[in-house]
Design an enzyme around this catalytic site. Structure first.
Site, PDB file in Angstrom:
ATOM      1  N   SER A   1       0.823  -1.214   0.000  1.00  0.00           N
ATOM      2  CA  SER A   1       0.000   0.000   0.000  1.00  0.00           C
ATOM      3  C   SER A   1       0.856   1.263   0.000  1.00  0.00           C
ATOM      4  O   SER A   1       1.974   1.276   0.528  1.00  0.00           O
ATOM      5  CB  SER A   1      -0.919   0.023   1.223  1.00  0.00           C
ATOM      6  OG  SER A   1      -1.751  -1.104   1.234  1.00  0.00           O
TER       7      SER A   1
HETATM    8  N1  SAH Z   1      -0.737  -4.451   3.777  1.00  0.00           N
HETATM    9  C1  SAH Z   1      -0.159  -5.086   2.646  1.00  0.00           C
HETATM   10  C2  SAH Z   1      -1.155  -5.096   1.520  1.00  0.00           C
HETATM   11  C3  SAH Z   1      -1.003  -6.261   0.637  1.00  0.00           C
HETATM   12  S1  SAH Z   1      -2.161  -6.350  -0.693  1.00  0.00           S
HETATM   13  C4  SAH Z   1       1.075  -4.309   2.211  1.00  0.00           C
HETATM   14  O1  SAH Z   1       1.065  -3.081   2.322  1.00  0.00           O
HETATM   15  O2  SAH Z   1       2.031  -4.910   1.734  1.00  0.00           O
HETATM   16  C5  SAH Z   1      -3.396  -7.375  -0.003  1.00  0.00           C
HETATM   17  C6  SAH Z   1      -2.985  -8.762   0.401  1.00  0.00           C
HETATM   18  O3  SAH Z   1      -4.170  -9.461   0.794  1.00  0.00           O
HETATM   19  C7  SAH Z   1      -2.358  -9.596  -0.713  1.00  0.00           C
HETATM   20  O4  SAH Z   1      -1.099 -10.054  -0.297  1.00  0.00           O
HETATM   21  C8  SAH Z   1      -3.350 -10.744  -0.911  1.00  0.00           C
HETATM   22  O5  SAH Z   1      -2.722 -11.954  -1.248  1.00  0.00           O
HETATM   23  C9  SAH Z   1      -4.025 -10.818   0.449  1.00  0.00           C
HETATM   24  N2  SAH Z   1      -5.334 -11.469   0.471  1.00  0.00           N
HETATM   25  C10 SAH Z   1      -6.362 -11.366  -0.376  1.00  0.00           C
HETATM   26  N3  SAH Z   1      -7.413 -12.116   0.025  1.00  0.00           N
HETATM   27  C11 SAH Z   1      -7.028 -12.694   1.205  1.00  0.00           C
HETATM   28  C12 SAH Z   1      -7.665 -13.579   2.115  1.00  0.00           C
HETATM   29  N4  SAH Z   1      -8.911 -14.019   1.967  1.00  0.00           N
HETATM   30  N5  SAH Z   1      -6.969 -13.967   3.203  1.00  0.00           N
HETATM   31  C13 SAH Z   1      -5.689 -13.545   3.417  1.00  0.00           C
HETATM   32  N6  SAH Z   1      -5.044 -12.708   2.583  1.00  0.00           N
HETATM   33  C14 SAH Z   1      -5.705 -12.286   1.498  1.00  0.00           C
END
Ligand code: SAH
Length: 218
Positions: A66
């Protein structure tokens, strides 16, 4: 590690001044955590010089780290004082996890992609964080065995606020979650009072999808 950190210290200071303070984030603890955590270590080497830019970056598997301001905005909304147990859905790069680990007592974080989770675990361990528990799986179900949580942060977009999150939130607890369709969402904040979630919208955002039982179909 310390030399590497110094190289980016000025970039980090500029990020906090120009992107975060300038847009109204005031929580001193949040600002301090963002000055401290070496964001460049949470992206692949080729992207390090862009790590402090005012945008999200790819982290593989079609997922993103993000934008710094969004991390600050969501974290501030959780109103962490230091003694909370926090649930994070979507570990991703692990950057938001590190910020939470700086500000709360314990972080429970769930990620659905094994490769992404392993990478985050590796860097967070290397940085010395000892107050994080990791889980691989469908985070849309929450983490019932570790509930209730004082704060829940969801860093992937959901069609609505999943009921398990509301159930697993402690009385007085806060949740921050992007809600909408695949292409655009609003960031929502909820506070649980008398067993009921009281919500307000914060601002328009764009996140990758939360997939799973209470999320979108893959
Ligand atoms: N806070 C993180 C954002 C990552 S993007 C950062 O800043 O790096 C969102 C993440 O949510 C991705 O890695 C994706 O794989 C994960 N995601 C999506 N659906 C999910 C679920 N049902 N359970 C766990 N993770 C999930």
């Amino acid at each position: 590690m310390s030399e590497e950190r110094d190289l980016y210290r000025v970039a980090r200071q500029r990020m906090v001044e120009n992107q975060i303070k300038a847009r109204g984030i005031k929580d001193e603890r949040v600002l301090k955590a963002m000055l401290k955590v070496p964001r460049h270590l949470f992206v692949e080497e080729a992207l390090r010089d862009q790590a402090y830019g005012d945008f999200p970056l790819p982290i593989g598997e079609g997922q993103t780290i993000s934008q710094p301001y969004i991390v600050a905005l969501m974290t501030e909304a959780l109103e962490l004082k230091g003694n909370e147990r926090v649930l994070e859905i979507g570990t991703g790069s692990g950057y938001q996890t590190a910020i939470l680990a700086e500000l709360a007592l314990w972080v429970y974080t769930i990620e659905k992609y094994p490769k992404i989770l392993e990478r985050a675990k590796k860097i967070l361990t290397k940085l010395g964080y000892k107050n994080i528990t990791f889980r691989l799986g469908d985070g849309s179900l929450g983490w019932p065995e570790a509930a209730p949580f004082d704060a829940i942060i969801v860093t992937a977009a959901a069609p609505q606020i999943p009921q398990p999150f509301i159930d697993q939130l402690a009385e007085g607890g806060r949740i921050v979650i992007p809600v909408g369709d695949e292409f655009s969402q609003v960031l929502m904040k909820g506070i649980k009072k008398g067993g009921i979630l009281h919500t307000q919208t914060i601002e328009a955002v764009r996140f990758v999808k939360l997939v799973g039982a209470y999320g979108f179909k893959e």
